[in-house]
Design a protein around this motif. Structure first.
Motif, PDB file in Angstrom:
ATOM      1  N   SER A  83     -27.968  -2.482  -4.446  1.00 21.64           N
ATOM      2  CA  SER A  83     -27.633  -3.025  -5.805  1.00 21.64           C
ATOM      3  C   SER A  83     -28.490  -2.681  -7.027  1.00 21.64           C
ATOM      4  O   SER A  83     -28.304  -3.203  -7.821  1.00 21.64           O
ATOM      5  N   ASN A 124     -21.714  -0.082  -7.640  1.00 20.32           N
ATOM      6  CA  ASN A 124     -20.501  -1.092  -7.169  1.00 20.32           C
ATOM      7  C   ASN A 124     -21.178  -1.328  -5.661  1.00 20.32           C
ATOM      8  O   ASN A 124     -21.262  -0.547  -5.070  1.00 20.32           O
ATOM      9  N   THR A 125     -20.939  -2.649  -5.475  1.00 17.67           N
ATOM     10  CA  THR A 125     -21.581  -3.163  -3.952  1.00 17.67           C
ATOM     11  C   THR A 125     -20.344  -3.569  -3.207  1.00 17.67           C
ATOM     12  O   THR A 125     -20.440  -3.775  -2.133  1.00 17.67           O
ATOM     13  N   GLU A 127     -16.446  -2.405  -1.581  1.00 15.77           N
ATOM     14  CA  GLU A 127     -16.080  -1.163  -1.072  1.00 15.77           C
ATOM     15  C   GLU A 127     -15.678  -0.134  -2.136  1.00 15.77           C
ATOM     16  O   GLU A 127     -14.755  -0.506  -2.963  1.00 15.77           O
ATOM     17  N   PRO A 128     -16.164   1.061  -2.151  1.00 12.89           N
ATOM     18  CA  PRO A 128     -15.855   1.916  -3.362  1.00 12.89           C
ATOM     19  C   PRO A 128     -14.412   2.961  -2.995  1.00 12.89           C
ATOM     20  O   PRO A 128     -14.022   2.734  -1.833  1.00 12.89           O
ATOM     21  N   VAL A 129     -13.686   3.023  -4.169  1.00 17.57           N
ATOM     22  CA  VAL A 129     -12.478   3.717  -3.946  1.00 17.57           C
ATOM     23  C   VAL A 129     -12.597   5.144  -4.563  1.00 17.57           C
ATOM     24  O   VAL A 129     -13.255   5.417  -5.493  1.00 17.57           O
ATOM     25  N   TYR A 158     -21.013   9.092 -18.970  1.00 15.88           N
ATOM     26  CA  TYR A 158     -21.089   7.943 -18.206  1.00 15.88           C
ATOM     27  C   TYR A 158     -22.432   7.742 -17.778  1.00 15.88           C
ATOM     28  O   TYR A 158     -22.853   6.805 -16.712  1.00 15.88           O
ATOM     29  N   ALA A 173     -17.299   6.998  -7.492  1.00 17.40           N
ATOM     30  CA  ALA A 173     -16.829   5.966  -6.589  1.00 17.40           C
ATOM     31  C   ALA A 173     -17.901   4.799  -6.730  1.00 17.40           C
ATOM     32  O   ALA A 173     -17.601   3.576  -6.888  1.00 17.40           O
ATOM     33  N   TYR A 175     -19.874   4.034  -9.171  1.00 18.08           N
ATOM     34  CA  TYR A 175     -19.805   3.503 -10.458  1.00 18.08           C
ATOM     35  C   TYR A 175     -18.238   2.759 -10.800  1.00 18.08           C
ATOM     36  O   TYR A 175     -18.125   2.364 -11.959  1.00 18.08           O
ATOM     37  N   GLN A 176     -17.307   2.807  -9.990  1.00 17.47           N
ATOM     38  CA  GLN A 176     -15.963   2.343 -10.006  1.00 17.47           C
ATOM     39  C   GLN A 176     -15.327   3.019 -11.348  1.00 17.47           C
ATOM     40  O   GLN A 176     -14.678   2.474 -11.950  1.00 17.47           O
ATOM     41  N   THR A 178     -12.423   4.917 -12.432  1.00 17.82           N
ATOM     42  CA  THR A 178     -11.109   5.231 -11.835  1.00 17.82           C
ATOM     43  C   THR A 178     -10.473   6.534 -12.418  1.00 17.82           C
ATOM     44  O   THR A 178     -11.035   7.190 -13.307  1.00 17.82           O
ATOM     45  N   GLU A 181      -9.361   6.385 -15.812  1.00 19.50           N
ATOM     46  CA  GLU A 181     -10.358   6.531 -16.713  1.00 19.50           C
ATOM     47  C   GLU A 181     -10.848   7.829 -16.886  1.00 19.50           C
ATOM     48  O   GLU A 181     -11.360   8.264 -18.037  1.00 19.50           O
TER      49      GLU A 181
END
Length: 195
Positions: A83, A124-125, A127-129, A158, A173, A175-176, A178, A181
């Protein structure tokens, strides 16, 4: 004329590679800035424990050089402390301007350092997508002649640091970021002539 007014220092402890980096941060933020030096790529368990303790108490931001060793240190710290936050500086901002000299935070301008630490990314801590590779190909971010330029645009927007095609999916993933985005940002870049 030199600007002697310091920017407000981040609350977090900044993890840098060496004392020259610390000196540059003091020039930008004043003596209240807190750093932990990894002493180059020779990061040991004691230093990792110091970073972990600082992260638990105040938070920690990894701010290493934009080169192979800097990325290696970043990965080691990230494996130990998932994290931890990250600040990135572009290679062209960390260039000493002399042939044969390595890239380094110590060569960056005060403005570049402040900008990098203002744009800190927190992984992101949960589960990444992952965005499917087919979508990344459709967006011309991998497997296309313009892919490198388009990835560089996304990386700069970013503040993701240098990313190649293999790292892109993982960083997005982490940093989430999408698909929506990403698509919208690329469209904006195209409309504004930035890509």
């Amino acid at each position: 004329m030199k600007n002697n007014k310091h920017a407000n220092p981040p609350r977090e402890v900044i993890v840098v590679e060496g004392r020259d980096d610390t000196k540059r941060l003091i020039e930008a933020f004043g003596k209240t800035i807190q750093t932990i030096e990894t002493n180059g790529s020779a990061i040991n368990q004691a230093t990792l424990e110091e970073i972990r303790a600082a992260h638990e108490k105040l938070g920690a931001i990894v701010f290493t050089d934009p080169d192979f060793q800097g990325e290696r240190i970043r990965r080691i710290i990230e494996q130990a402390i998932p994290s931890v936050k990250h600040a990135y500086i572009k290679p062209e901002e960390a260039n000493a301007g002399k042939r044969g000299k390595s890239l380094g935070v110590e060569h960056a301008t005060r403005e570049s350092i402040i900008k990098a630490l203002e744009a800190v990314m927190t992984p992101n801590t949960v589960e990444p997508v992952f965005i499917h590779k087919a979508e990344l190909m459709r967006l011309k971010l991998i497997g296309h002649p313009e892919a490198k330029v388009r990835r560089e645009y996304i990386s700069n927007h970013y503040h993701l640091g240098h990313i190649n095609g293999k790292q892109l999916q993982k960083k997005l993933a982490m940093y989430q970021i999408t698909l929506e985005e990403l698509t919208n940002q690329l469209k904006a870049g195209e409309q504004n002539g930035n890509i």
